[in-house]
Design a protein around this motif. Structure first.
Motif, PDB file in Angstrom:
ATOM      1  N   LYS A 223      46.843  21.042  32.080  1.00  0.00           N
ATOM      2  CA  LYS A 223      47.809  20.220  31.061  1.00  0.00           C
ATOM      3  C   LYS A 223      48.038  20.874  29.581  1.00  0.00           C
ATOM      4  N   ASP A 224      47.103  21.788  29.529  1.00  0.00           N
ATOM      5  CA  ASP A 224      47.200  22.481  28.116  1.00  0.00           C
ATOM      6  C   ASP A 224      48.264  23.619  28.043  1.00  0.00           C
ATOM      7  N   TYR A 225      48.263  24.223  29.629  1.00  0.00           N
ATOM      8  CA  TYR A 225      49.086  25.317  29.823  1.00  0.00           C
ATOM      9  C   TYR A 225      50.265  25.182  30.689  1.00  0.00           C
ATOM     10  N   CYS A 226      50.232  24.131  31.450  1.00  0.00           N
ATOM     11  CA  CYS A 226      51.412  24.252  32.677  1.00  0.00           C
ATOM     12  C   CYS A 226      52.746  23.780  32.100  1.00  0.00           C
ATOM     13  N   GLN A 227      52.730  23.091  31.097  1.00  0.00           N
ATOM     14  CA  GLN A 227      54.110  22.701  30.464  1.00  0.00           C
ATOM     15  C   GLN A 227      54.797  23.578  29.613  1.00  0.00           C
ATOM     16  N   LYS A 228      54.241  24.713  29.257  1.00  0.00           N
ATOM     17  CA  LYS A 228      54.429  25.768  28.263  1.00  0.00           C
ATOM     18  C   LYS A 228      55.240  26.976  28.871  1.00  0.00           C
ATOM     19  N   PHE A 229      55.376  26.928  30.217  1.00  0.00           N
ATOM     20  CA  PHE A 229      56.315  28.129  30.697  1.00  0.00           C
ATOM     21  C   PHE A 229      56.656  27.925  32.349  1.00  0.00           C
ATOM     22  N   GLU A 230      57.679  28.812  32.679  1.00  0.00           N
ATOM     23  CA  GLU A 230      58.185  28.560  33.729  1.00  0.00           C
ATOM     24  C   GLU A 230      57.475  29.431  34.785  1.00  0.00           C
ATOM     25  N   PRO A 231      57.143  29.050  36.056  1.00  0.00           N
ATOM     26  CA  PRO A 231      56.434  29.768  37.100  1.00  0.00           C
ATOM     27  C   PRO A 231      57.158  31.142  37.212  1.00  0.00           C
ATOM     28  N   GLU A 232      58.451  31.439  37.133  1.00  0.00           N
ATOM     29  CA  GLU A 232      58.952  32.520  37.046  1.00  0.00           C
ATOM     30  C   GLU A 232      58.639  33.474  36.141  1.00  0.00           C
ATOM     31  N   ASP A 233      58.610  32.988  34.921  1.00  0.00           N
ATOM     32  CA  ASP A 233      58.045  34.016  33.728  1.00  0.00           C
ATOM     33  C   ASP A 233      56.396  34.207  33.978  1.00  0.00           C
ATOM     34  N   LEU A 234      55.642  33.310  34.629  1.00  0.00           N
ATOM     35  CA  LEU A 234      54.373  33.854  34.743  1.00  0.00           C
ATOM     36  C   LEU A 234      54.284  34.871  35.618  1.00  0.00           C
ATOM     37  N   ALA A 235      55.061  34.740  36.707  1.00  0.00           N
ATOM     38  CA  ALA A 235      55.194  35.843  37.827  1.00  0.00           C
ATOM     39  C   ALA A 235      55.589  37.155  37.111  1.00  0.00           C
ATOM     40  N   ILE A 236      56.558  37.366  36.230  1.00  0.00           N
ATOM     41  CA  ILE A 236      56.695  38.366  35.755  1.00  0.00           C
ATOM     42  C   ILE A 236      55.734  38.905  34.688  1.00  0.00           C
ATOM     43  N   ALA A 237      55.042  38.162  33.905  1.00  0.00           N
ATOM     44  CA  ALA A 237      54.191  38.641  33.134  1.00  0.00           C
ATOM     45  C   ALA A 237      52.886  39.229  33.922  1.00  0.00           C
ATOM     46  N   ILE A 238      52.522  38.710  35.152  1.00  0.00           N
ATOM     47  CA  ILE A 238      51.174  39.060  35.762  1.00  0.00           C
ATOM     48  C   ILE A 238      51.820  40.579  36.442  1.00  0.00           C
ATOM     49  N   GLY A 239      53.174  40.593  36.980  1.00  0.00           N
ATOM     50  CA  GLY A 239      53.477  41.787  37.174  1.00  0.00           C
ATOM     51  C   GLY A 239      53.541  43.070  36.176  1.00  0.00           C
ATOM     52  N   GLU A 240      53.882  42.679  35.164  1.00  0.00           N
ATOM     53  CA  GLU A 240      54.056  43.623  34.142  1.00  0.00           C
ATOM     54  C   GLU A 240      52.695  44.070  33.606  1.00  0.00           C
ATOM     55  N   MET A 241      51.496  43.262  33.805  1.00  0.00           N
ATOM     56  CA  MET A 241      50.475  43.653  33.232  1.00  0.00           C
ATOM     57  C   MET A 241      49.588  43.927  34.304  1.00  0.00           C
ATOM     58  N   PHE A 242      49.878  44.239  35.411  1.00  0.00           N
ATOM     59  CA  PHE A 242      49.126  44.547  36.534  1.00  0.00           C
ATOM     60  C   PHE A 242      48.031  45.579  36.258  1.00  0.00           C
ATOM     61  N   LEU A 243      48.295  46.702  35.651  1.00  0.00           N
ATOM     62  CA  LEU A 243      47.242  47.608  35.054  1.00  0.00           C
ATOM     63  C   LEU A 243      46.550  47.390  33.957  1.00  0.00           C
ATOM     64  N   THR A 244      46.824  46.737  33.316  1.00  0.00           N
ATOM     65  CA  THR A 244      46.031  46.395  32.114  1.00  0.00           C
ATOM     66  C   THR A 244      45.146  45.205  32.018  1.00  0.00           C
ATOM     67  N   ALA A 245      45.763  44.012  32.642  1.00  0.00           N
ATOM     68  CA  ALA A 245      45.283  42.643  32.348  1.00  0.00           C
ATOM     69  C   ALA A 245      44.043  42.583  32.727  1.00  0.00           C
ATOM     70  N   GLU A 246      43.526  43.081  33.815  1.00  0.00           N
ATOM     71  CA  GLU A 246      42.091  43.057  34.320  1.00  0.00           C
ATOM     72  C   GLU A 246      41.095  43.549  33.307  1.00  0.00           C
TER      73      GLU A 246
END
Length: 283
Positions: A223-246
Protein backbone atom coordinates in the motif's frame (compact mmCIF):
# COMPACT_ATOMS: atom_id res chain seq x y z
CA UNK A 1 23.86 -56.19 21.68
CA UNK A 2 22.80 -56.67 18.08
CA UNK A 3 22.10 -53.66 15.85
CA UNK A 4 19.86 -55.76 13.63
CA UNK A 5 16.21 -54.88 14.01
CA UNK A 6 13.07 -55.96 12.20
CA UNK A 7 10.94 -53.70 10.04
CA UNK A 8 7.97 -52.72 12.20
CA UNK A 9 5.02 -50.45 11.37
CA UNK A 10 4.70 -47.00 12.90
CA UNK A 11 1.63 -45.57 14.61
CA UNK A 12 -0.77 -44.35 11.89
CA UNK A 13 -3.35 -42.79 14.16
CA UNK A 14 -4.94 -39.87 12.32
CA UNK A 15 -3.69 -41.01 8.92
CA UNK A 16 -5.78 -42.33 6.05
CA UNK A 17 -3.64 -44.93 4.28
CA UNK A 18 -3.86 -44.72 0.49
CA UNK A 19 -5.35 -47.60 -1.44
CA UNK A 20 -3.13 -48.33 -4.48
CA UNK A 21 -5.01 -47.59 -7.69
CA UNK A 22 -2.76 -49.76 -9.86
CA UNK A 23 -1.54 -53.31 -9.59
CA UNK A 24 1.76 -54.42 -8.12
CA UNK A 25 4.87 -53.59 -10.17
CA UNK A 26 6.62 -56.45 -11.91
CA UNK A 27 10.38 -56.96 -12.25
CA UNK A 28 11.99 -58.08 -15.49
CA UNK A 29 15.46 -58.47 -16.97
CA UNK A 30 15.77 -56.38 -20.15
CA UNK A 31 18.38 -55.23 -22.64
CA UNK A 32 19.04 -51.57 -21.70
CA UNK A 33 19.36 -50.71 -25.40
CA UNK A 34 15.63 -51.42 -25.79
CA UNK A 35 14.56 -48.72 -23.32
CA UNK A 36 13.24 -45.27 -24.26
CA UNK A 37 12.71 -41.89 -22.58
CA UNK A 38 10.08 -39.25 -23.32
CA UNK A 39 11.52 -35.78 -23.85
CA UNK A 40 8.19 -34.17 -22.95
CA UNK A 41 9.02 -34.56 -19.27
CA UNK A 42 12.50 -36.10 -19.10
CA UNK A 43 15.55 -33.86 -19.17
CA UNK A 44 18.18 -34.26 -21.86
CA UNK A 45 21.64 -35.32 -20.78
CA UNK A 46 24.04 -32.40 -20.41
CA UNK A 47 27.77 -32.39 -19.70
CA UNK A 48 27.26 -32.86 -15.95
CA UNK A 49 25.03 -35.83 -16.70
CA UNK A 50 27.61 -37.32 -19.04
CA UNK A 51 30.29 -36.99 -16.36
CA UNK A 52 28.00 -38.78 -13.92
CA UNK A 53 27.34 -41.55 -16.43
CA UNK A 54 31.06 -42.02 -17.11
CA UNK A 55 31.66 -42.46 -13.37
CA UNK A 56 28.82 -44.97 -13.18
CA UNK A 57 30.38 -46.95 -16.04
CA UNK A 58 33.80 -47.02 -14.39
CA UNK A 59 32.37 -47.98 -10.98
CA UNK A 60 29.61 -50.28 -12.19
CA UNK A 61 28.71 -52.78 -9.48
CA UNK A 62 25.45 -54.59 -8.82
CA UNK A 63 25.62 -53.60 -5.15
CA UNK A 64 25.30 -49.95 -6.26
CA UNK A 65 22.64 -50.66 -8.87
CA UNK A 66 19.12 -49.25 -8.52
CA UNK A 67 16.71 -50.73 -11.07
CA UNK A 68 15.15 -48.11 -13.34
CA UNK A 69 11.39 -47.68 -13.04
CA UNK A 70 9.63 -48.16 -16.36
CA UNK A 71 6.19 -48.33 -17.91
CA UNK A 72 4.92 -49.72 -21.19
CA UNK A 73 4.27 -47.07 -23.84
CA UNK A 74 3.91 -46.71 -27.60
CA UNK A 75 6.61 -45.60 -30.03
CA UNK A 76 6.40 -45.90 -33.82
CA UNK A 77 3.30 -48.06 -33.39
CA UNK A 78 5.20 -50.53 -31.20
CA UNK A 79 4.98 -51.28 -27.49
CA UNK A 80 8.20 -50.27 -25.73
CA UNK A 81 9.42 -49.69 -22.20
CA UNK A 82 9.66 -46.01 -21.22
CA UNK A 83 12.07 -45.09 -18.40
CA UNK A 84 10.22 -43.01 -15.79
CA UNK A 85 13.13 -42.83 -13.38
CA UNK A 86 16.73 -43.99 -13.78
CA UNK A 87 17.67 -42.61 -17.18
CA UNK A 88 21.33 -42.16 -16.19
CA UNK A 89 21.50 -45.71 -14.84
CA UNK A 90 20.02 -47.13 -18.04
CA UNK A 91 22.44 -45.18 -20.24
CA UNK A 92 25.41 -46.29 -18.12
CA UNK A 93 24.33 -49.92 -18.46
CA UNK A 94 23.79 -49.58 -22.21
CA UNK A 95 27.26 -48.04 -22.54
CA UNK A 96 29.02 -50.80 -20.59
CA UNK A 97 30.01 -53.67 -22.94
CA UNK A 98 30.05 -56.04 -19.94
CA UNK A 99 26.33 -55.56 -19.26
CA UNK A 100 23.74 -57.11 -21.55
CA UNK A 101 20.69 -57.14 -19.27
CA UNK A 102 19.51 -55.17 -16.27
CA UNK A 103 16.59 -55.58 -13.90
CA UNK A 104 13.84 -52.97 -14.20
CA UNK A 105 10.65 -52.42 -12.25
CA UNK A 106 7.59 -52.01 -14.47
CA UNK A 107 4.61 -50.04 -13.17
CA UNK A 108 1.17 -49.40 -14.66
CA UNK A 109 1.24 -46.02 -16.44
CA UNK A 110 0.18 -46.56 -20.04
CA UNK A 111 -0.44 -42.92 -20.98
CA UNK A 112 2.11 -40.11 -21.23
CA UNK A 113 0.30 -38.06 -18.59
CA UNK A 114 0.36 -40.99 -16.16
CA UNK A 115 4.05 -41.58 -16.86
CA UNK A 116 4.83 -37.90 -16.25
CA UNK A 117 2.86 -38.02 -13.00
CA UNK A 118 4.90 -41.05 -11.96
CA UNK A 119 8.11 -39.14 -12.77
CA UNK A 120 6.97 -36.29 -10.50
CA UNK A 121 6.13 -38.73 -7.73
CA UNK A 122 9.49 -40.48 -8.00
CA UNK A 123 11.51 -37.25 -7.97
CA UNK A 124 9.62 -34.71 -5.85
CA UNK A 125 11.83 -35.24 -2.80
CA UNK A 126 15.07 -36.09 -4.61
CA UNK A 127 18.10 -33.85 -4.94
CA UNK A 128 19.39 -33.28 -8.46
CA UNK A 129 16.02 -32.99 -10.15
CA UNK A 130 15.35 -29.32 -10.73
CA UNK A 131 12.08 -27.46 -10.10
CA UNK A 132 11.88 -26.80 -13.86
CA UNK A 133 12.01 -30.52 -14.64
CA UNK A 134 9.34 -31.29 -12.08
CA UNK A 135 7.18 -28.44 -13.35
CA UNK A 136 7.39 -29.59 -16.97
CA UNK A 137 6.55 -33.12 -15.93
CA UNK A 138 3.61 -31.84 -13.88
CA UNK A 139 2.33 -29.93 -16.93
CA UNK A 140 2.46 -33.08 -19.05
CA UNK A 141 0.69 -34.91 -16.21
CA UNK A 142 -2.10 -32.29 -16.41
CA UNK A 143 -1.50 -31.14 -12.83
CA UNK A 144 -3.96 -28.31 -12.16
CA UNK A 145 -1.52 -26.01 -10.36
CA UNK A 146 1.21 -26.45 -12.97
CA UNK A 147 -1.25 -25.80 -15.79
CA UNK A 148 -2.43 -22.62 -14.05
CA UNK A 149 1.15 -21.37 -13.82
CA UNK A 150 1.66 -22.07 -17.54
CA UNK A 151 -1.56 -20.30 -18.48
CA UNK A 152 -0.77 -17.25 -16.34
CA UNK A 153 2.69 -16.97 -17.87
CA UNK A 154 1.40 -17.44 -21.41
CA UNK A 155 -1.23 -14.73 -20.98
CA UNK A 156 1.32 -12.40 -19.43
CA UNK A 157 3.74 -12.96 -22.31
CA UNK A 158 6.29 -14.84 -20.19
CA UNK A 159 7.98 -18.00 -21.45
CA UNK A 160 8.86 -20.69 -18.90
CA UNK A 161 11.92 -22.50 -20.23
CA UNK A 162 12.41 -26.24 -19.86
CA UNK A 163 15.95 -25.66 -18.59
CA UNK A 164 18.65 -23.01 -18.24
CA UNK A 165 19.61 -21.35 -21.51
CA UNK A 166 22.82 -22.50 -23.16
CA UNK A 167 25.74 -20.18 -22.35
CA UNK A 168 23.27 -18.19 -20.20
CA UNK A 169 21.97 -16.46 -23.33
CA UNK A 170 18.40 -15.64 -22.47
CA UNK A 171 15.86 -13.85 -24.61
CA UNK A 172 13.53 -11.15 -23.31
CA UNK A 173 10.50 -12.48 -21.39
CA UNK A 174 12.07 -15.86 -20.61
CA UNK A 175 12.26 -17.24 -17.08
CA UNK A 176 13.44 -20.30 -15.20
CA UNK A 177 12.18 -19.01 -11.82
CA UNK A 178 9.22 -21.38 -11.86
CA UNK A 179 9.09 -21.88 -8.08
CA UNK A 180 8.90 -18.13 -7.47
CA UNK A 181 6.26 -17.72 -10.16
CA UNK A 182 4.26 -20.61 -8.67
CA UNK A 183 4.40 -18.91 -5.29
CA UNK A 184 3.26 -15.65 -6.87
CA UNK A 185 0.23 -17.33 -8.43
CA UNK A 186 -0.65 -18.98 -5.11
CA UNK A 187 -0.46 -15.66 -3.22
CA UNK A 188 -1.98 -13.25 -5.72
CA UNK A 189 -4.40 -15.48 -7.71
CA UNK A 190 -4.07 -15.98 -11.45
CA UNK A 191 -5.27 -12.49 -12.38
CA UNK A 192 -3.07 -10.71 -9.85
CA UNK A 193 -0.02 -12.72 -10.84
CA UNK A 194 -0.67 -12.01 -14.50
CA UNK A 195 -0.69 -8.23 -13.91
CA UNK A 196 2.65 -8.42 -12.11
CA UNK A 197 4.27 -10.67 -14.70
CA UNK A 198 3.03 -8.45 -17.53
CA UNK A 199 5.07 -5.58 -16.08
CA UNK A 200 8.23 -7.68 -16.14
CA UNK A 201 7.48 -9.03 -19.61
CA UNK A 202 6.89 -5.53 -20.99
CA UNK A 203 10.19 -4.44 -19.45
CA UNK A 204 11.86 -6.99 -21.79
CA UNK A 205 13.97 -8.49 -18.99
CA UNK A 206 16.20 -11.34 -20.11
CA UNK A 207 15.72 -13.44 -18.10
CA UNK A 208 13.01 -12.67 -15.55
CA UNK A 209 14.53 -13.84 -12.28
CA UNK A 210 13.02 -14.71 -8.94
CA UNK A 211 14.34 -11.40 -7.54
CA UNK A 212 12.53 -9.54 -10.31
CA UNK A 213 9.27 -11.31 -9.53
CA UNK A 214 9.47 -10.61 -5.80
CA UNK A 215 10.45 -6.96 -6.32
CA UNK A 216 7.59 -6.33 -8.76
CA UNK A 217 5.11 -8.10 -6.48
CA UNK A 218 6.23 -5.94 -3.56
CA UNK A 219 5.76 -2.68 -5.46
CA UNK A 220 2.41 -3.64 -6.97
CA UNK A 221 0.82 -4.95 -3.79
CA UNK A 222 2.33 -2.87 -0.97
CA UNK A 223 0.00 0.00 0.00
CA UNK A 224 2.94 2.37 0.42
CA UNK A 225 3.84 2.02 -3.26
CA UNK A 226 1.12 0.56 -5.46
CA UNK A 227 -1.10 3.67 -5.63
CA UNK A 228 1.72 5.98 -6.64
CA UNK A 229 2.45 4.76 -10.18
CA UNK A 230 0.91 3.10 -13.20
CA UNK A 231 2.07 -0.42 -14.11
CA UNK A 232 3.03 0.81 -17.58
CA UNK A 233 5.39 3.39 -16.08
CA UNK A 234 6.97 0.79 -13.81
CA UNK A 235 7.68 -1.40 -16.84
CA UNK A 236 9.31 1.54 -18.63
CA UNK A 237 11.52 2.31 -15.61
CA UNK A 238 12.59 -1.32 -15.21
CA UNK A 239 13.47 -1.54 -18.89
CA UNK A 240 15.47 1.69 -18.85
CA UNK A 241 17.43 0.58 -15.76
CA UNK A 242 18.09 -2.96 -16.95
CA UNK A 243 21.89 -2.52 -16.99
CA UNK A 244 22.25 -0.49 -13.77
CA UNK A 245 19.43 -1.35 -11.36
CA UNK A 246 20.92 -4.54 -9.96
CA UNK A 247 24.29 -2.91 -9.26
CA UNK A 248 22.55 -0.09 -7.38
CA UNK A 249 20.42 -2.60 -5.51
CA UNK A 250 23.50 -4.57 -4.40
CA UNK A 251 25.01 -1.42 -2.91
CA UNK A 252 21.74 -0.49 -1.18
CA UNK A 253 21.20 -4.03 0.07
CA UNK A 254 24.64 -4.08 1.68
CA UNK A 255 24.43 -0.56 3.11
CA UNK A 256 20.95 -0.90 4.60
CA UNK A 257 20.91 -4.63 5.26
CA UNK A 258 17.90 -5.16 3.03
CA UNK A 259 17.04 -8.32 1.10
CA UNK A 260 18.32 -7.85 -2.43
CA UNK A 261 14.85 -8.08 -4.00
CA UNK A 262 13.51 -5.36 -1.69
CA UNK A 263 16.45 -3.07 -2.47
CA UNK A 264 15.81 -3.69 -6.16
CA UNK A 265 12.17 -2.70 -5.68
CA UNK A 266 13.22 0.58 -4.07
CA UNK A 267 15.65 1.34 -6.91
CA UNK A 268 12.92 0.69 -9.48
CA UNK A 269 10.40 2.80 -7.59
CA UNK A 270 12.70 5.81 -7.41
CA UNK A 271 13.05 5.77 -11.19
CA UNK A 272 9.36 5.21 -11.92
CA UNK A 273 7.19 8.14 -13.01
CA UNK A 274 4.77 9.00 -10.20
CA UNK A 275 1.10 9.81 -10.52
CA UNK A 276 0.19 13.47 -10.23
CA UNK A 277 -1.89 14.37 -7.20
CA UNK A 278 -5.01 16.35 -8.07
CA UNK A 279 -5.85 18.81 -5.32
CA UNK A 280 -9.28 20.35 -5.06
CA UNK A 281 -9.25 24.16 -4.96
CA UNK A 282 -11.98 25.76 -2.88
CA UNK A 283 -14.30 28.12 -4.83
Amino acid sequence: MSDIRPITPIDITGLKPALPITGLPICELVDPHTLFVDGKYQRSIGENGRRQIRKMIQRFCWTRFKPPICAFGRHNEKTVLMVLDGQHTAIAAASNPNIDRIPVMIVEAPETSAQAAAFVGQNSDRLGVTPLQLHQAAVVAQDEDALTVEQVCERAGVVVLKGPAGNARYRPRETIAVNTVSGLVARQTAMGARRILEVLANAELAPITGHHVRAAEYLMTNKDYCQKFEPEDLAIAIGEMFLTAEDEAKVMSHAHRLPFWKALAVVWFRKTKKKRLHLRVAA
